[in-house]
Design a protein around this motif. Structure first.
Motif, mmCIF file in Angstrom:
data_model
loop_
_atom_site.group_PDB
_atom_site.id
_atom_site.type_symbol
_atom_site.label_atom_id
_atom_site.label_comp_id
_atom_site.label_asym_id
_atom_site.label_seq_id
_atom_site.Cartn_x
_atom_site.Cartn_y
_atom_site.Cartn_z
ATOM 1 N N SER A 1 7.421 16.571 -4.392
ATOM 2 C CA SER A 1 6.479 15.494 -4.754
ATOM 3 C C SER A 1 6.772 14.233 -3.956
ATOM 4 C CB SER A 1 6.585 15.186 -6.251
ATOM 5 O OG SER A 1 6.070 16.247 -6.985
ATOM 6 N N ARG B 1 5.578 14.689 -0.432
ATOM 7 C CA ARG B 1 4.117 14.580 -0.332
ATOM 8 C C ARG B 1 3.649 13.136 -0.493
ATOM 9 N NH1 ARG B 1 2.146 19.880 -3.721
ATOM 10 N NH2 ARG B 1 2.592 21.373 -2.074
ATOM 11 N N PHE B 2 4.291 12.442 -1.406
ATOM 12 C CA PHE B 2 3.932 11.026 -1.619
ATOM 13 C C PHE B 2 4.198 10.228 -0.328
ATOM 14 C CE2 PHE B 2 4.749 6.697 -3.141
ATOM 15 C CZ PHE B 2 3.605 6.490 -3.907
ATOM 16 N N GLY C 1 1.668 10.918 2.190
ATOM 17 C CA GLY C 1 0.445 10.167 1.874
ATOM 18 C C GLY C 1 0.543 8.739 2.380
ATOM 19 N N LEU C 2 1.697 8.115 2.172
ATOM 20 C CA LEU C 2 1.892 6.729 2.632
ATOM 21 C C LEU C 2 1.792 6.643 4.157
ATOM 22 C CD1 LEU C 2 4.883 5.503 0.419
ATOM 23 C CD2 LEU C 2 2.496 4.820 0.221
ATOM 24 N N ALA D 1 -1.716 6.991 5.284
ATOM 25 C CA ALA D 1 -2.447 5.725 5.041
ATOM 26 C C ALA D 1 -2.136 4.717 6.146
ATOM 27 C CB ALA D 1 -2.073 5.155 3.685
ATOM 28 N N ALA E 1 -4.027 5.730 9.138
ATOM 29 C CA ALA E 1 -5.457 5.422 8.939
ATOM 30 C C ALA E 1 -5.705 3.926 9.120
ATOM 31 C CB ALA E 1 -5.901 5.873 7.551
ATOM 32 N N ALA E 2 -4.815 3.102 8.546
ATOM 33 C CA ALA E 2 -4.973 1.641 8.671
ATOM 34 C C ALA E 2 -4.884 1.234 10.148
ATOM 35 C CB ALA E 2 -3.906 0.932 7.850
ATOM 36 N N VAL F 1 -8.168 2.236 11.882
ATOM 37 C CA VAL F 1 -9.296 1.366 11.497
ATOM 38 C C VAL F 1 -9.167 0.003 12.182
ATOM 39 C CG1 VAL F 1 -10.349 0.120 9.557
ATOM 40 C CG2 VAL F 1 -9.764 2.527 9.307
ATOM 41 N N LEU F 2 -7.954 -0.563 12.162
ATOM 42 C CA LEU F 2 -7.763 -1.887 12.776
ATOM 43 C C LEU F 2 -7.985 -1.826 14.284
ATOM 44 C CD1 LEU F 2 -4.696 -3.116 10.699
ATOM 45 C CD2 LEU F 2 -7.008 -4.041 10.630
ATOM 46 N N ILE G 1 -0.639 -2.510 12.701
ATOM 47 C CA ILE G 1 -0.039 -2.713 11.378
ATOM 48 C C ILE G 1 1.271 -3.510 11.488
ATOM 49 C CG2 ILE G 1 -1.182 -0.801 10.188
ATOM 50 C CD1 ILE G 1 1.361 0.818 10.490
ATOM 51 N N VAL H 1 0.131 -6.894 11.296
ATOM 52 C CA VAL H 1 -0.217 -7.255 9.914
ATOM 53 C C VAL H 1 1.049 -7.659 9.155
ATOM 54 C CG1 VAL H 1 -1.049 -6.338 7.707
ATOM 55 C CG2 VAL H 1 -2.304 -5.843 9.811
ATOM 56 N N VAL H 2 2.102 -6.847 9.305
ATOM 57 C CA VAL H 2 3.359 -7.146 8.601
ATOM 58 C C VAL H 2 3.908 -8.491 9.079
ATOM 59 C CG1 VAL H 2 5.748 -6.403 8.245
ATOM 60 C CG2 VAL H 2 3.901 -4.708 8.235
ATOM 61 N N ARG I 1 1.861 -11.353 7.753
ATOM 62 C CA ARG I 1 2.171 -11.547 6.328
ATOM 63 C C ARG I 1 3.512 -12.257 6.169
ATOM 64 N NH1 ARG I 1 0.327 -12.458 1.542
ATOM 65 N NH2 ARG I 1 -1.375 -11.031 1.943
ATOM 66 N N TRP J 1 4.912 -13.857 1.704
ATOM 67 C CA TRP J 1 4.571 -12.628 0.969
ATOM 68 C C TRP J 1 3.663 -12.926 -0.206
ATOM 69 C CZ3 TRP J 1 5.511 -8.399 3.590
ATOM 70 C CH2 TRP J 1 6.516 -8.421 4.556
ATOM 71 N N LEU K 1 -1.179 -9.441 -2.745
ATOM 72 C CA LEU K 1 0.040 -8.634 -2.717
ATOM 73 C C LEU K 1 0.845 -8.818 -4.010
ATOM 74 C CD1 LEU K 1 1.547 -6.730 -0.829
ATOM 75 C CD2 LEU K 1 2.748 -8.689 0.116
ATOM 76 N N PRO L 1 0.582 13.914 -5.626
ATOM 77 C CA PRO L 1 1.394 12.915 -4.911
ATOM 78 C C PRO L 1 0.840 12.551 -3.540
ATOM 79 C CG PRO L 1 2.769 14.674 -5.785
ATOM 80 C CD PRO L 1 1.355 15.081 -6.030
ATOM 81 N N LEU L 2 0.278 13.523 -2.829
ATOM 82 C CA LEU L 2 -0.234 13.239 -1.480
ATOM 83 C C LEU L 2 -1.397 12.241 -1.544
ATOM 84 C CD1 LEU L 2 -0.042 14.079 1.572
ATOM 85 C CD2 LEU L 2 -1.913 15.647 1.086
ATOM 86 N N GLY M 1 -0.196 8.813 -2.828
ATOM 87 C CA GLY M 1 0.530 8.096 -1.771
ATOM 88 C C GLY M 1 -0.442 7.505 -0.766
ATOM 89 N N PHE M 2 -1.437 8.297 -0.405
ATOM 90 C CA PHE M 2 -2.431 7.856 0.577
ATOM 91 C C PHE M 2 -3.208 6.643 0.054
ATOM 92 C CE2 PHE M 2 -6.807 8.290 2.331
ATOM 93 C CZ PHE M 2 -6.494 8.023 3.652
ATOM 94 N N GLY N 1 -1.043 3.576 -0.261
ATOM 95 C CA GLY N 1 -0.816 3.068 1.100
ATOM 96 C C GLY N 1 -2.016 2.273 1.595
ATOM 97 N N LEU N 2 -3.207 2.801 1.396
ATOM 98 C CA LEU N 2 -4.419 2.085 1.846
ATOM 99 C C LEU N 2 -4.554 0.740 1.132
ATOM 100 C CD1 LEU N 2 -7.299 4.724 2.144
ATOM 101 C CD2 LEU N 2 -5.957 3.679 3.966
ATOM 102 N N TRP O 1 -2.100 -1.793 2.559
ATOM 103 C CA TRP O 1 -2.451 -2.384 3.860
ATOM 104 C C TRP O 1 -3.591 -3.373 3.719
ATOM 105 C CZ3 TRP O 1 1.010 -2.605 7.257
ATOM 106 C CH2 TRP O 1 1.952 -1.587 7.372
ATOM 107 N N MET P 1 -2.201 -6.568 2.420
ATOM 108 C CA MET P 1 -1.221 -7.164 3.336
ATOM 109 C C MET P 1 -1.863 -8.120 4.332
ATOM 110 S SD MET P 1 2.046 -6.617 3.306
ATOM 111 C CE MET P 1 2.725 -6.464 4.947
ATOM 112 N N PRO Q 1 -3.189 -11.118 5.677
ATOM 113 C CA PRO Q 1 -3.278 -12.461 5.081
ATOM 114 C C PRO Q 1 -4.702 -12.994 5.182
ATOM 115 C CG PRO Q 1 -1.519 -12.337 6.718
ATOM 116 C CD PRO Q 1 -2.338 -11.108 6.873
#
Lengths: 390, 454
Positions: free
Chosen positions: A6, A9-10, A13-14, A17, A20-21, A24-25, A221, A224-225, A228, A233, B6, B425-426, B429-430, B433-434, B437, B440, B442
């Motif tokens: 798990s 997989r999590f 997923g992150l 993402a 993907a971000a 897109v940017l 990204i 972005v960090v 920020r 923050w 955030l 979880p997948l 998490g996705f 995460g979206l 971002w 995040m 500003p």
């Protein structure tokens, strides 16, 4: 095992993402969508041994504060059009100033230096006006910038746009991020470069720092960090709600107190510490001018624009400044007077800000146009222009 | 706290972790809601606390004798009038209060309406008082709907609140759907509404330079406010799902509605149904002659307009919607024969009336609308001079409508079932995460949710 699966997989997923971000940017930045949709702001500053920080060469990105523009730094590490370090036969002027000259809020061709260059090159084909603007620079950094990249550009004229208040500011002494004037053991004020020993500077100039800059240049990204981190923050945490004030106290629009402090500095050499620094600034600029046969002009702004009540005090101050600089072989321009003349009134709000913030903030296109015309006038008025004696 | 920040994400993660791991889920959510609202400041918090306590006290006498209801409503709406409308009413009466800069307590319109509906329901015998103050407080203060709705009813929400405190509420089963709604809401708010805001502001601040730019400005604002408020509502629904709660849907693609009446059944649904159930029907709007129904409709829609703010523009906005609804009642059959034309007409009316909603005053609104119909330019805000760029702007406007249509496809049974199947979880998490971002990035300008000011 199930828990581990798990977690894996999590994490997957992150990561997906984040990818993907990033995608897109990238799409936003590389299409006209950058003018509308959220985009990470450009990170174009990097370490510089002479000025603490400056623009890194060949960085491209979008500036998002106040107004959206596409910015590209030149290969010389300037917020300027591409040009060789080595000069041609055409005359060249440099302008050293703060964020007003840097002008990242407008496109390159609309910056005041670009406007000045167009005006001057109409009379002297190929004439150049180089933008050495850098956010937040004090006169101490301006001196350091003139000594380094300024002289390397072999200009015919150097114009320093100086905000008068900086001379009394503590920042001019602060050498933790960029050069500042400090007293040495002999009691003499000299430019100090303590920032070079700072942890931040050391990291930025290390391989790890280089890797971070590489990441900032190649990943949305990461920008972005970084944006920020710079913004904070919890930057959006609401300020306490306050009832608007129904009445406001009397305001001295002439800012007579500031005028009195400047007069004390320039005429009475008070306070002694600030006067010592002022002496050092003039001494260093004078030495640069003399040693390099370079006309250096200080265009002073924020002396107090169009206020009748302090007109006499202002006249005495500008006269003292002019006399003092002339004695050191430096040129002086009362920038505010030229601005008043060009703008037609003391109200300069229309030159600042964008959209709903018109009236506050950095120069807009019109502001840059006016500043550009003034800069062109300052340069063209030098007897050494278009060519100084070498 | 604003959902698109955030710090709210950190807050939500902490609250959710505590909610899942610890007993006393009702108390955890109540404590979190108090913390959430306290960020608004001491004055607003004290006022909200006072109103919640007063309403808690009123529910028992109202249950015994419905006449107490009048006093309770007088207190609730008295507060609303005092904090939101006193300057407007005074100036309308010709009295000059030098207090135009009044700060309206955060979310007051929403919580006054929800609490009043609850008390009316008790008076009608359709709701039961909460004995527990904690349960009553959470009924109103739950941070998923505290500041800008949806305006929840006792029938839909109280059983869930009781379930939370009794430990009988099922464990959150729709976390994937909740996170999806949060991400959808963030996309609407951060990517769309906030991006449209400066352009719409520009047209309304400087005034449009031509008929086309006036229509584009109104169109952009129409979508800005939709994405802003429906984005907030999506997030509210999503957040509630994370805690096993289900809030009432507030938006169902209103710009696809064929008639003005249908528009109001798809726009700010909980306010529309509040007005229908507690104003329109009790005042006899559903029966009697056409003239009587028309008068009631105009009156309640005018009040609905005023609910949004103390300004003549809001009043006219509401009344104009009432007139549009009446037009359809009179000529609906003929208009229905227009098919897609009927929808286009409704959409045009919606965009036209947004001008009243957005304009700072009546004079500006009228001159803006005059420009829309070819009168002289109301200002200097123009489309880009280059034909290619201005075509791009118009194309962008069409894309906004296409996104709206696309959104309708997301809210299908099939899409929900697919999300349920994929939940794990997948996917979580996705989605987390979206969301991360998106918050995040500003903010380059202050852009609070539009409905926070109501």
């Amino acid at each position: 095992m199930k828990v581990l699966r798990s977690i894996f997989r999590f994490a997957l997923g992150l990561i997906t993402a984040a990818i993907a971000a990033e995608l897109v940017l990238r799409i936003i930045v590389s299409t006209p969508l950058w003018q509308v949709l959220p985009a990470p702001t450009i990170m174009f500053y990097g370490p510089n041994a002479d000025t603490g920080f400056s623009h890194r060469p060949n960085v491209t990105g979008i500036w998002t504060a106040e107004n959206r523009t596409k910015v590209r730094t030149s290969s010389l590490g300037l917020r300027d059009r591409e040009r060789p370090l080595k000069r041609s036969d055409a005359p060249r002027a440099i302008v050293i100033g703060d964020s007003l000259i840097e002008a990242v809020q407008v496109e390159q061709e609309n910056t005041s230096t670009a406007v000045a260059e167009r005006i001057l090159s109409a009379k002297h084909p190929g004439a150049e006006v180089v933008n050495l603007g850098l956010q937040g620079v004090t006169p101490a950094v301006q001196v350091a910038r003139l000594r380094s990249i300024g002289l390397a550009l072999q200009p015919d004229v150097a114009v320093l746009l100086v905000t008068l208040d900086w001379l009394l500011s503590d920042n001019i002494r602060d050498d933790s991020l960029s050069p500042g004037y400090k007293q040495n053991a002999q009691g003499r004020y000299e430019l100090s470069y303590a920032f070079r020993q700072g942890r931040g500077y050391k990291f930025r100039t290390s391989q790890a720092g280089g890797a971070v800059y590489w990441l900032l240049d190649h990943s949305m990204i990461a920008r972005v960090v970084n944006a920020r981190r710079n913004a904070g923050w919890f930057a959006e945490w609401p300020a306490p709600m306050q009832q608007p004030e129904l009445t406001s106290g009397p305001q001295d629009e002439c800012r007579a107190e500031r005028m009195a402090r400047q007069r004390a500095l320039w005429i009475d050499n008070q306070p002694a510490d600030a006067a010592g620094i002022l002496d050092a600034v003039i001494r260093d600029l004078s030495a640069i001018s003399r040693d390099n046969k370079l006309p250096v002009v200080l265009a002073m702004r924020n002396i107090g624009l169009g206020c009748e009540r302090i007109a006499d005090a202002r006249k005495a101050l500008t006269s003292a400044i002019e006399k003092r600089l002339a004695a050191a072989g430096l040129g002086f321009v009362d920038f505010d007077s030229l601005l008043l003349e060009k703008n037609g009134s003391a109200s300069v709000e229309r030159l600042h800000g964008f959209g709903k913030n018109l009236g506050t903030g950095h120069l807009n296109i019109e502001g840059n146009r006016i500043y550009g015309e003034i800069l062109a006038g300052i340069v063209a008025a030098r007897p050494q222009w278009p060519r100084r004696q070498r | 706290m604003s959902y698109d920040t955030l710090y709210f994400v950190f807050f939500l993660v902490l609250v959710w972790a505590a909610f899942v791991a610890l007993p006393g889920k009702g108390c955890i959510l109540l404590a979190a809601s108090i913390v959430f609202y306290s960020v608004a400041g001491l004055r607003d918090s004290l006022l909200a606390t006072a109103i919640v306590l007063v309403n808690y006290g009123f529910q028992f006498p109202v249950k015994r004798d419905a006449r107490w209801l009048w006093l309770a409503l007088a207190v609730n709406f008295g507060c609303l009038v005092f904090f939101k409308y006193r300057v407007f009413l005074a100036s309308a009466a010709g009295i000059d209060f030098y207090e135009r800069g009044i700060v309206i307590p955060l979310g007051i319109s929403f919580y006054v309406f929800q609490l009043s509906a609850f008390l009316i329901d008790i008076g009608r015998g359709k709701a039961e008082p909460f004995v527990s103050l904690a349960r009553f407080a959470l009924f109103k203060l739950f941070f998923g709907q505290l500041i800008a709705g949806p305006i929840m009813r006792w029938r839909a929400f109280a059983p869930q609140i009781n379930g939370l405190f009794d430990g009988t509420l099922a464990r959150p089963r729709f976390v994937g759907i909740g996170l999806s709604l949060c991400v959808l809401g963030l996309v609407k708010k951060v990517m769309l509404a906030d991006s449209l805001a400066p352009f719409a502001d520009n047209f309304f601040r400087d005034g449009p330079a031509s008929a086309l730019s006036a229509w584009v400005g109104a169109w952009l604002f129409g979508f800005q406010i939709y994405f802003d408020f429906s984005g907030y509502s999506d997030m509210a629904l999503g957040i509630a799902f994370l805690f096993g709660l289900r809030l009432t849907t507030n938006f169902r693609q209103p710009y696809l509605a064929r008639t003005p009446q249908a528009f109001w059944q798809h726009w700010h649904i909980t306010l529309s149904s509040w007005i229908r159930d507690y104003l329109y029907i009790p005042l006899g709007g559903g029966k009697g002659s056409f003239a009587r129904q028309a008068c009631v409709l105009i009156a309640v829609m005018g009040l609905a307009g005023l609910w949004h703010g103390a300004n003549w523009t809001f009043l006219i906005w509401g009344v104009a919607w009432a007139l549009a609804i009446l037009l359809w009642r009179l000529a609906g059959e003929h208009l229905a024969r227009l098919h897609a034309g009927e929808w286009a007409l409704t959409l045009t009316i919606a965009m036209l009336l947004w001008v009243f909603f957005r304009a700072p005053d009546l004079q500006s609104a009228l001159s803006y609308i005059a420009t829309m119909f070819g009168a002289k330019a109301a200002g200097s805000a123009a489309l880009p001079a280059a034909a290619a760029m201005s075509s791009l702007v118009v194309a962008g406007c069409i894309v906004l409508l296409a996104l709206h249509w696309l959104e309708a496809k997301l809210f299908t049974r099939r899409a929900t079932a697919m999300l349920m199947r994929m939940d794990g979880p997948l996917l979580r998490g996705f989605l987390i995460g979206l969301a991360f971002w998106m918050v995040m990035i500003p903010k380059t300008q202050d852009a609070p949710f539009i409905y926070f000011r109501f």
